[in-house]
Design a protein around this motif. Structure first.
Motif, mmCIF file in Angstrom:
data_model
loop_
_atom_site.group_PDB
_atom_site.id
_atom_site.type_symbol
_atom_site.label_atom_id
_atom_site.label_comp_id
_atom_site.label_asym_id
_atom_site.label_seq_id
_atom_site.Cartn_x
_atom_site.Cartn_y
_atom_site.Cartn_z
ATOM 1 N N ILE A 99 0.848 -7.730 -3.984
ATOM 2 C CA ILE A 99 1.071 -6.862 -2.823
ATOM 3 C C ILE A 99 1.302 -5.427 -3.277
ATOM 4 C CG2 ILE A 99 2.687 -6.346 -0.958
ATOM 5 C CD1 ILE A 99 2.973 -9.321 -0.503
ATOM 6 N N SER A 100 2.038 -5.243 -4.360
ATOM 7 C CA SER A 100 2.279 -3.897 -4.869
ATOM 8 C C SER A 100 0.981 -3.250 -5.332
ATOM 9 C CB SER A 100 3.272 -3.937 -6.024
ATOM 10 O OG SER A 100 4.509 -4.426 -5.583
ATOM 11 N N LYS A 101 0.136 -4.008 -6.023
ATOM 12 C CA LYS A 101 -1.145 -3.474 -6.486
ATOM 13 C C LYS A 101 -2.032 -3.116 -5.301
ATOM 14 C CE LYS A 101 -4.876 -4.660 -9.727
ATOM 15 N NZ LYS A 101 -5.956 -4.072 -9.010
ATOM 16 N N PHE A 102 -2.067 -3.967 -4.310
ATOM 17 C CA PHE A 102 -2.863 -3.702 -3.114
ATOM 18 C C PHE A 102 -2.358 -2.458 -2.389
ATOM 19 C CE2 PHE A 102 -3.565 -4.393 1.479
ATOM 20 C CZ PHE A 102 -4.950 -4.409 1.483
ATOM 21 N N THR A 103 -1.059 -2.291 -2.325
ATOM 22 C CA THR A 103 -0.473 -1.130 -1.657
ATOM 23 C C THR A 103 -0.800 0.156 -2.404
ATOM 24 O OG1 THR A 103 1.328 -2.509 -0.852
ATOM 25 C CG2 THR A 103 1.676 -0.146 -0.798
ATOM 26 N N VAL A 104 -0.719 0.128 -3.727
ATOM 27 C CA VAL A 104 -1.020 1.316 -4.516
ATOM 28 C C VAL A 104 -2.503 1.677 -4.378
ATOM 29 C CG1 VAL A 104 -1.208 2.174 -6.878
ATOM 30 C CG2 VAL A 104 0.859 1.015 -6.152
ATOM 31 N N GLU A 105 -3.386 0.682 -4.399
ATOM 32 C CA GLU A 105 -4.819 0.955 -4.290
ATOM 33 C C GLU A 105 -5.197 1.535 -2.932
ATOM 34 O OE1 GLU A 105 -6.839 -2.631 -5.252
ATOM 35 O OE2 GLU A 105 -6.537 -2.381 -7.418
ATOM 36 N N ARG A 106 -4.493 1.156 -1.896
ATOM 37 C CA ARG A 106 -4.786 1.690 -0.564
ATOM 38 C C ARG A 106 -4.103 3.025 -0.311
ATOM 39 N NH1 ARG A 106 -3.965 -1.987 4.252
ATOM 40 N NH2 ARG A 106 -5.167 -0.329 5.205
#
Length: 91
Positions: free
Chosen positions: A80-87
C-alpha cells in the motif's frame, strides 16, 4: 488456571475494541498515510488477538496462523505504501 484464561480473553476483547477504533480511522482517515497506519494497527491487533486466544485455549498451532498473518500484514503495508508513493499520494 481459570484466572489466567479469563485475563487472556479479557485482553483479547480489549484488542478487538481497539481494532474497531482503528477501522473507524481507516474509513474516516483524513489522509492516505493515516489510513495505511490504521490498517497496520488493525492487522497487528488481529495478530495479537490470535496469539492471546491461542494461549487461552491452549492451541499452539494457532500461533503459526498468527505468524503468517503478521507476515501478510507487513507485505500489505509495504504494498500500500509503494502504491501510494507511485500515485503521488504522499504529502
Amino acid at each position: 488456571m481459570v484466572l489466567v484464561e479469563d485475563a487472556l480473553l479479557l485482553a483479547a476483547s480489549a484488542f478487538i475494541v481497539t481494532s474497531f477504533v482503528g477501522l473507524f480511522r481507516v474509513v474516516r482517515g483524513p489522509t492516505m498515510p493515516d489510513r495505511v497506519i490504521a490498517i497496520n494497527v488493525v492487522g497487528s491487533n488481529v495478530v495479537i488477538v490470535i496469539a492471546l486466544l491461542a494461549a487461552a485455549v491452549g492451541e499452539p498451532g494457532a500461533l503459526d496462523i498468527a505468524l503468517v498473518y503478521a507476515l501478510l500484514n507487513f507485505l500489505l503495508s509495504v504494498a500500500i505504501s509503494k502504491f501510494t508513493v507511485e500515485r503521488g499520494g504522499v504529502l
